[in-house]
Design an enzyme around this catalytic site. Structure first.
Site, PDB file in Angstrom:
ATOM      1  N   GLU A 410       0.820  -1.216   0.000  1.00 55.80           N
ATOM      2  CA  GLU A 410       0.000   0.000   0.000  1.00 55.80           C
ATOM      3  C   GLU A 410       0.856   1.271   0.000  1.00 55.80           C
ATOM      4  O   GLU A 410       0.579   2.241   0.718  1.00 55.80           O
ATOM      5  CB  GLU A 410      -0.966  -0.011   1.189  1.00 55.80           C
ATOM      6  CG  GLU A 410      -1.929  -1.192   1.143  1.00 55.80           C
ATOM      7  CD  GLU A 410      -2.907  -1.221   2.301  1.00 55.80           C
ATOM      8  OE1 GLU A 410      -2.772  -0.397   3.224  1.00 55.80           O
ATOM      9  OE2 GLU A 410      -3.797  -2.077   2.290  1.00 55.80           O
ATOM     10  N   GLU A 486      -4.140  -8.944   0.370  1.00 62.73           N
ATOM     11  CA  GLU A 486      -4.713  -8.619   1.685  1.00 62.73           C
ATOM     12  C   GLU A 486      -6.214  -8.570   1.519  1.00 62.73           C
ATOM     13  O   GLU A 486      -6.732  -7.829   0.676  1.00 62.73           O
ATOM     14  CB  GLU A 486      -4.165  -7.278   2.168  1.00 62.73           C
ATOM     15  CG  GLU A 486      -4.297  -7.042   3.661  1.00 62.73           C
ATOM     16  CD  GLU A 486      -3.439  -5.863   4.119  1.00 62.73           C
ATOM     17  OE1 GLU A 486      -2.219  -5.876   3.827  1.00 62.73           O
ATOM     18  OE2 GLU A 486      -3.974  -4.931   4.720  1.00 62.73           O
TER      19      GLU A 486
END
Length: 815
Positions: A410, A486
């Site tokens: 991220e 994720e």
């Protein structure tokens, strides 16, 4: 002063020995602590690994995002040691598997090395700084972890193992050996071998490099020898090729490993021996059909795991990690993502042995800092990313469990027009050190990671929380290899049930219901991931967030305190996450069984909630069952409530999808539900396949708390000073039924050849210390962790007592 005498016998059969014992420790910035003559006799004596932050105390002055613990500051470690005369003329080095963080190392007052990244292993040569053999040496280590350096609990101190290595001046360079198998058939495996040999002599040295492959049973299956001359003060690369006939493959079901052993022979004597693991296996990633291992498709059933070991903190302990992986395998997991940093060698070695696939991750951030992290890796990225990434890959590229590298999670560069250039460079570095594996990156900022070009650069496009976009992305980019790096991020607290099931009011409670339906805004229930993976079989699978609860990042609690972006203390004392399918001490939440119902074949059935609702007699209670069988029948006090068929009798569940607010509910085919009138007694679920009973589970209404029950996970320990027994502590009634709301204070006493190392109970919102001889039960349970004493064989008697309860004892054996 504590003096460690390193005897010649320590490395008689091994040139690498533990350097963990006999250290001195003191918090604070001691100005002259690098000097040999510094007075340290009053410092605390301890053995490594050590995490000073987990000792606490918890304090609201610290950010709950980091667990409300002192993960920053300055501290020193010192060790006095002597080396025998046999080390004269040898090369001496030390390896740190990890130290948190901004490490500076001094030997006899001389600065030897600095390494900022707390998760990376590093080796350094101390030969030029040593005193004569027999004379005392002092190694001093300064650590300066900074505040706001991570989004979770990082720990502090020399929290991983340390090693002393004694080598001849001609020896194999650490982490420079690379073994690969470019050709694998049923009849043979071709093994390519590369290594680097160091010669620190002032003259050239003729040597023989002899490499053999040994089976797990110790049988030599092939061997080659190569004569070469090493120039003075040089590093020389060696390449060899070997063969294994009828190779036995490393697999998740049969994690068989060979060992490649290289011996350096000088003047007719073996002066160095180096061993690396070899797992012969084929891995393939197919854009249209996911991940393949040894010519069969394997669905990635993965979990993200942070590095902390719950009440033990960040310290590496082999048994603690092994137990964590055992619990994940029982849930059906076959893969782990080391989020978001390089793992310990112990985790990778255990994954090799246990047949667990690894996605090894390097960084949580690159050049741009993340919100609420001002002292993160971004400060060191420019100077250190190349070295750190290469070192991580070199350390683990011989481990068969590692199937892919991850270069980030991220990262904020997803939104930059030129952010793809950083991703491309990192992937280039990974390919340079290991051309046999592909590279991924956890991408979250849709559609920026496509529009700005970062996804296009990746071997494997890792998607965070994008199950609802799988089909759209695959249709637009059919040649992309995709994995859910994720997923889900449901939050729950073991033992807690709120009604209605979707009820969530953070002002009423610091605990979130265990009906597995509450998620943060970016996330969604597991059922939605199951459905989208089923409908998009080209996606190789998922890594759920997370397998275990972890310290810090106390989602969904811990909002910003008075708007301060650094302090997530609005809901203090909430200080641990609630993301895990398993709580902080390893107790299984209900969600563990939801994943088990999807990820395993052995017949199982699970029922929730508990059946102690005296205030709700006559009211309607929702009862859920998770199963991998075809049908489940519910009985309440012996009366059938009817059968329900999985996949057909769907359950309407609330969905959290910030990016598509039109979707509010999902009719899940993965759970079963009955709404029944509550009466005390018992509920029982019976699972059927082909109309035959395959599994059953019963929960009874518990009476008043009467006694303590102790259940150790292991009764026999190794007397090495590190081995552990996790002892489950339950408050039960006179019939042995768990009292689900019990919170009694339990006192512990350990006698004999062991000691208490930590306590816990899975409570994510308490400031009770982890290092203590007591713990309150949390929804009926607590955990006592007992460690063996080093070199002390014998019995370990453990006793648990509480006011007005019958106490309990159990005897362990250390040998």
């Amino acid at each position: 002063m504590l003096l460690s005498i390193i005897s010649a016998s320590s490395w008689a059969n091994d040139d690498r020995v533990s350097f963990n014992s006999g250290w001195l420790f003191s918090k604070g910035d001691h100005i002259d602590a690098a000097k040999s003559e510094f007075e340290d006799s009053r410092w605390r004596k301890l053995d490594l690994p050590h995490d000073w932050a987990i000792e606490g105390p918890f304090d609201k002055a610290y950010s709950a995002r980091n667990g409300g613990l002192p993960v920053f500051g300055t501290a020193w470690y010192r060790k006095h040691f002597t080396l025998p005369k046999s080390t004269l003329g040898k090369s001496v080095s030390i390896t740190f598997d990890g130290a948190m963080s901004n490490t500076e190392v001094f030997v006899n007052g001389n600065k030897v090395i600095s390494r900022p990244f707390g998760y990376i292993a590093f080796e350094f040569d101390i030969t030029p700084y040593l005193n004569s053999p027999g004379d005392e040496n002092v190694i001093s280590v300064k650590l300066s972890p900074e505040n706001y350096s991570a989004r979770w609990y990082s720990g502090a101190g020399i929290y991983r193992n340390t090693w002393l290595e004694i080598n001849d001046k001609v020896h194999i360079k650490q982490w420079e050996t690379f073994v690969s198998t470019p050709t694998i058939t049923k009849d043979k495996a071709i093994v390519d071998y590369k290594t680097t040999v160091i010669n620190t002599e002032k003259s050239s040295q003729p040597v023989v490099i002899k490499t053999s492959i040994k089976s797990a049973e110790g049988v030599v299956v092939d061997e080659v020898a190569q004569n070469t001359i090493l120039p003075a003060n040089s590093e020389h690369k060696i390449q060899q090729q070997l063969k294994i006939s009828q190779p036995r493959l490393w697999d998740t079901e049969d994690p068989y490993r060979y060992t490649v052993v290289t011996t350096v022979v000088k003047d007719g004597n073996a002066v160095d021996v180096n061993s690396v693991p070899l797992g012969v296996r084929k891995i393939e990633f197919k854009a249209d059909d996911g991940f393949w291992l040894n010519d069969r498709r394997v669905q990635i059933q993965g979990v993200c795991l942070h590095h902390d070991n719950g009440p033990l903190g960040a310290i590496v302990n082999t048994r603690a990690i092994e137990r964590k992986l055992e619990i994940m395998k029982e849930m059906g997991a076959n893969s782990v993502r080391t989020s978001h940093n390089p793992p310990s060698p112990e985790l990778v070695e255990l994954a090799d042995k246990m047949g667990i696939l690894l996605q090894v991750e390097a960084f949580d951030m690159w050049e741009i800092e993340k919100p609420a992290v001002v002292n993160g890796y971004n400060k060191d990225f420019e100077q250190w990313h190349d070295r750190d990434l290469r070192d991580m890959i070199k350390q683990y590229r011989n481990n068969p469990s590692v199937i892919m590298w991850s270069i980030g999670n991220e990262v904020m560069e997803q939104r930059k027009d030129d952010g793809w250039k950083v991703a491309k460079n990192l992937q280039r570095i990974a390919h340079d050190e290991d051309p046999t594996r592909l590279v991924t990156n956890g991408l979250s900022m849709y559609p920026d990671f496509i529009d700005k070009g970062m996804a296009q650069e990746m071997d494997i496009v890792g998607l965070n929380y994008k199950a609802y976009k799988y089909q759209e992305i695959k249709q637009a980019h059919p040649d992309w290899i995709i994995v859910g790096t994720e997923t889900s991020s449901v939050v729950s607290t073991r033992g807690v049930y709120h009604f209605p099931i979707e009820k969530y009011n953070k002002h009423e409670s610091k605990y979130v219901t265990s009906f597995d339906v509450i998620t943060p805004p970016w996330a969604y229930i597991p059922d939605l991931e199951f459905e989208n993976l089923k409908n998009n079989p080209s996606v190789m699978g998922e890594y759920i967030w997370t397998g275990f609860d972890y310290i810090g990042e106390p989602t969904p609690y811990g909002g910003r305190d008075h708007g301060n972006k650094f302090y997530w203390n609005q809901d203090w004392p909430a200080r641990s996450s609630s993301f895990g399918a398993v709580d902080l001490v390893g107790f299984k939440k209900d969600r563990f069984y939801l994943y088990q119902s999807q990820w395993t074949d052995k017949p199982m059935v699970h029922v929730l909630p508990h059946w102690n609702w005296s205030e709700k007699v006559g009211e309607t209670i929702p009862v859920f069952a998770y199963t991998n069988a075809e049908e489940v029948e519910l009985f309440v006090n012996g009366q059938s409530q009817g059968r329900k068929r999985k996949g057909e009798d769907k359950v309407r569940l609330p969905v959290s999808l910030r990016y598509d607010k039109s979707v509010k509910y999902f009719d899940s085919p993965y759970r079963l539900r009955w709404d029944v009138e509550y009466q005390p007694g018992e509920i029982k679920v019976v699972a059927y396949t082909n109309n035959k009973v395959v599994s059953a589970k019963t929960i009874k209404t518990a009476n008043k708390a009467a006694q303590i029950a102790l259940s150790p996970d292991r009764k026999v320990l190794s007397a090495d000073g590190y081995d552990l027994s996790y002892i489950t502590v339950e408050i039960t009634d006179t019939d042995g039924n768990l009292v689900p709301d019990a919170d009694n204070k339990i006192n512990f006493k350990v006698e004999g050849a062991g000691e208490i190392i930590a306590v816990g109970n899975g409570d994510s919102a308490t400031t009770a210390p982890f290092q203590a001889d007591y713990r309150h039960a949390f929804y009926g349970k607590a955990m006592l962790i007992v460690k063996s004493n080093k070199g002390m064989a014998g019995e370990i008697k453990v006793t648990a007592s509480a006011e007005k309860l019958i106490s309990s004892s159990v005897v362990l054996v250390s040998q």
